[in-house]
Design a protein around this motif. Sequence first.
Motif, PDB file in Angstrom:
ATOM      1  N   SER A  77       0.825  -1.201   0.000  1.00 29.34           N
ATOM      2  CA  SER A  77       0.000   0.000   0.000  1.00 29.34           C
ATOM      3  C   SER A  77       0.856   1.247   0.000  1.00 29.34           C
ATOM      4  CB  SER A  77      -0.923   0.018   1.209  1.00 29.34           C
ATOM      5  OG  SER A  77      -0.183   0.317   2.360  1.00 29.34           O
ATOM      6  N   GLN A  85      -3.327  -2.232  -2.358  1.00 29.57           N
ATOM      7  CA  GLN A  85      -3.411  -3.349  -3.293  1.00 29.57           C
ATOM      8  C   GLN A  85      -3.164  -4.658  -2.564  1.00 29.57           C
ATOM      9  OE1 GLN A  85      -1.033  -2.907  -6.852  1.00 29.57           O
ATOM     10  NE2 GLN A  85      -0.716  -5.112  -6.977  1.00 29.57           N
ATOM     11  N   GLU A 100      -5.772  -9.981  -8.055  1.00 28.42           N
ATOM     12  CA  GLU A 100      -5.357  -8.673  -7.540  1.00 28.42           C
ATOM     13  C   GLU A 100      -6.590  -7.834  -7.203  1.00 28.42           C
ATOM     14  OE1 GLU A 100      -2.181  -5.917  -9.513  1.00 28.42           O
ATOM     15  OE2 GLU A 100      -4.166  -5.239 -10.150  1.00 28.42           O
ATOM     16  N   VAL A 102      -7.620  -3.969  -5.925  1.00 25.48           N
ATOM     17  CA  VAL A 102      -7.026  -2.632  -5.748  1.00 25.48           C
ATOM     18  C   VAL A 102      -8.109  -1.632  -5.340  1.00 25.48           C
ATOM     19  CG1 VAL A 102      -5.808  -0.729  -6.888  1.00 25.48           C
ATOM     20  CG2 VAL A 102      -5.254  -3.081  -7.491  1.00 25.48           C
ATOM     21  N   SER A 104      -8.240   2.445  -5.077  1.00 25.49           N
ATOM     22  CA  SER A 104      -7.392   3.605  -5.377  1.00 25.49           C
ATOM     23  C   SER A 104      -8.191   4.900  -5.343  1.00 25.49           C
ATOM     24  CB  SER A 104      -6.691   3.432  -6.729  1.00 25.49           C
ATOM     25  OG  SER A 104      -7.611   3.596  -7.766  1.00 25.49           O
TER      26      SER A 104
END
Lengths: 224, 788
Positions: A77, A85, A100, A102, A104
């Motif tokens: 992170s 992430q 994955e 994420v 953001s």
Amino acid sequence: MKKLYFPVLSAAMLAISLLAEDPVLSKNFVLVGGHKLELNKTASLCLTPANIVVEPYLLSTRWTGFHSRDAVHKMTSDGNNGLWQYDSTLPAASAPVQFETVLSCPQGAKSVKYSCKWKAAAPQDIKEVFVYIQLPLASISGKKFIVNGKDVPVVSENKFGWFTQAGKPVTLTLFPGDPEREITFRSTGNIRMSCETHLTAQRSWIRLYPVSPESGIELEITAK
Amino acid sequence: MNKIIPGLALFTLFTVCTAAGMELASDGKTQYAIVCDPGAPPTDQFAARELKMFLDQSTGADFKIVASAPDKGRFIFLGPLRQAKKIIGEKRFANLKNQEAAIVSADDSIAIAGQGKLGTIYGVYSFLENQIGCRWLTLEGDNIVPKHRTLLLPKLDYTQKPYFDYRWIQTIGYEGTRTSEGTLFLFRNRMNLSDFNYRPPVVNPEPDAIVPERVLHNPMCHTLFSYIPPEEKPHWAARNQKTGYLKTNPEFFTLDEKGRRVARQLCFSNKVLRVELTRVFLEFIGKKHGEGVFALTQEDVPKNFCNCIPCLKLDAKYSVPYGGFIEYILELSSEMAKKYPEARLLFSAYRKEQTQTPPSNLPLKKLPDNLIVEFCPIDNDFSKDYRHKNNLSVYNDLKEWGTLSNHLWAYYYTMPYGGYAPVSTMYRWAADTRLAAEAGARGVCYEHKSGWLGINNADLQTWILLKLYQNPFQDYKPLIKEFCDYYYGPVSNEIQGYVAELEKRTAEYPVFLPWHVRINDYLTPPNLVRWNRLFDSLEHKAGKDPALLRKIRECRLGLDLITLEKYLDVKRFDPAFKDSAADIHKRGMATLDAMIARRYPNDMWPGQSKTQHNHIAKTLNANLLTATVRPSPLPEQFSRIPESDIRQLFPGNSRHCTVVNMPDAAIGHAVYDEKLKPDEYKLPFPCGFYDNENKKHVISHNITREEIVPDRFHLYKIGKASFSRECQIWAYPSWRVNYSCERFFEPGRDNKWEVWLSLKFEGPAFSAKNTEKENRVWFDRAVFVKCN
């Protein structure tokens, strides 16, 4: 007449974006309206205090949730720049799959992005994937949400598929009209939707399936 | 490193020896008198009496205390007398800091005078330590007063001041002033934060003289609910007559992850709460005459403070999970400065997920002068010092607080809290005390709870801690020798060797040691056998010296406890091992009784002594049971397995379970989940094995209806696992039935073990025939079989 559309639409969009409260970035979370958004230790997105969980689920040899005991999650992170992430490894038929997740929200962004996608997986291991939004019945029972402009009343009895929708981009608004809690999820790709309620668990689930499982899901999250 | 030189200089500055020294006494006679103004403060007058007493004891002479004296002659001038100032130098005396003293001789006279209420007496104690060789080693009055037939002193010219301004040690019960000797021990070793009189039945032989620099008022930690009690029943340390705030003002409390108001912490974005808390807090300060240190620190509950949006916005504003709290602390410190300028507010930097990390974007560059930041590294690796990579981020937080505050105090946890097994961590806290000083700490408050009872050389550690408080830059190892040579006399070398080995082995612990874990790696049968032989030989050496035998046995008690726990393994390793389990238990109980009787004389403070006694006695009793139990035989299928390949674990009383006598259980008793209601039992029944060290669910097993053999204890194979440094078996969905298995861990061996749980399923949920009994699942033993 057509020439008027663009400026009017732009003005309307601007007005909406000015009305919406910008996300507030902290080292460990993002505030979106009345919700704290945070990835937890099993790579699920938690909305506090509404107690909403957004979590990917996938089918390889068997259904595997990210909170599964066999899953391994590694977080990287950069909270100061609004990036968290998780690289997750989950058991699958031929070899463990890599996934994955994420969250953001760079400084100054108007919305938060939440994405889930494959990093490495044998094609035969990707059978199906979806993201579910888990809602406590206590806070959503008797209410409605809005899907692509259409009201959907929540069904508060044991039922699968009380709302479904074929694959297309989805704009889903929860707690519409609630000045503190209203929150909107917009998919960037085509999504199938299905809703269900389980009284024993006292929860409803909104399942969001990408039309192509291998593409994953990306959601843009904004508050009122 | 650059701070080491000035640090040392504070203690032994300019000590000059000349061939022509002063003869203070010879052959039991002295020409010197101690000069102390009868109008001097009680502490200075006590300093004169202390000086006289130890000089008399040391030399056999009679040092008179006189009210006045001529300028020249053979005198020891105490306190800020005209003659003392003249010898020290007016300007030099005026420039001494609070608690600092100058010890200076001129011609035949000596001046000992310091600043503040404690400066002069600290000068006297420094003189007695440096010039006479006095030491005050334990709470029980083990004092070294060397005998001097002729007491010849060199020319003296030095100043001394304890390095840390504020010094406190937490022994069991938060203070060590239950006996006169205990009070004197702490005061002579310069502890200056305890209210030596605050709670009866304290024993302060000099209540006017033995006073702290400041009083650290109770409650000292986790205090929010003392001021805003959530429950209706009175808080254990209530500082507010009103109770039940959770009912009347739920909005004052944490909004949890599920949107409920719960009594976890307070919601500091709530303005009404701030007003109420300030009112109650200031009222309490007023009751204490506006003086002392008052702690406002979070409750000891994990997770962040509050999830309401205004609190989260404050968290985001200050980039920490306690934005509202730090904002309120600044607000409160400002109010306090206006109303009670002599009072100090103490804030704890505690838990990584709470207040350990300093905030950003504060409206000021330095925290206010009436605000003390107490740094509490509970999330450290307890076998490594701050410089280790596991602790570096914590140390960086400490250093950052040091730049933000001029009033940083280092709180500290000297020992891991994993029981009483032999362990020694002096290397760690000696280094960390120096590192805290280098980070700017001005106060030290160490939690040394085992210090009161003396197990595992706790007395030695208490004394060294107090010495390091005065000079954190000194080498602690010579202090070990000094203590042991006096305290253990003829067996000093052996005890020092034992301590050194424990230090080395603790330091070598290969993985992160959290605060609550016991180190098992070196508690192996070969080491236990070797150390028991060592202590047998030491006891033999002690011969008929009961005092020495008592000290050796106190030091041995931790070893006795662990030997008893691992008795079957020890006997397996060394069938000729001399002591029976009953012998060890008897010795342990006798040591414990003697310790309690000595440290709580005349049945003082019965509640506390009973708690201490029971805690250790319970462990001794449980370990004796483990060592001597003769369980009912295992079923036929285990009969061909060698005994050395089987380990058995029997449940005892735990936090959630109380043993119930059952004649058909393996050792006559069993446990169940007392909180699960009979109608809540479901199948399949979950159980498993969890590896806490590696955070792995090694076994997650579900016992199905088909597998169940109802109404009798039956062994269920649940899987295979390896023991680790921290691991447990569990049963029930709640995991409330869980028992640690790390005692079976053998470092360097990664054997797999089959895990079997012996359970008895009762009631209609499991057997259609049995409808009389309530649903219940009993657990009476776990069996581990080594896989070949």
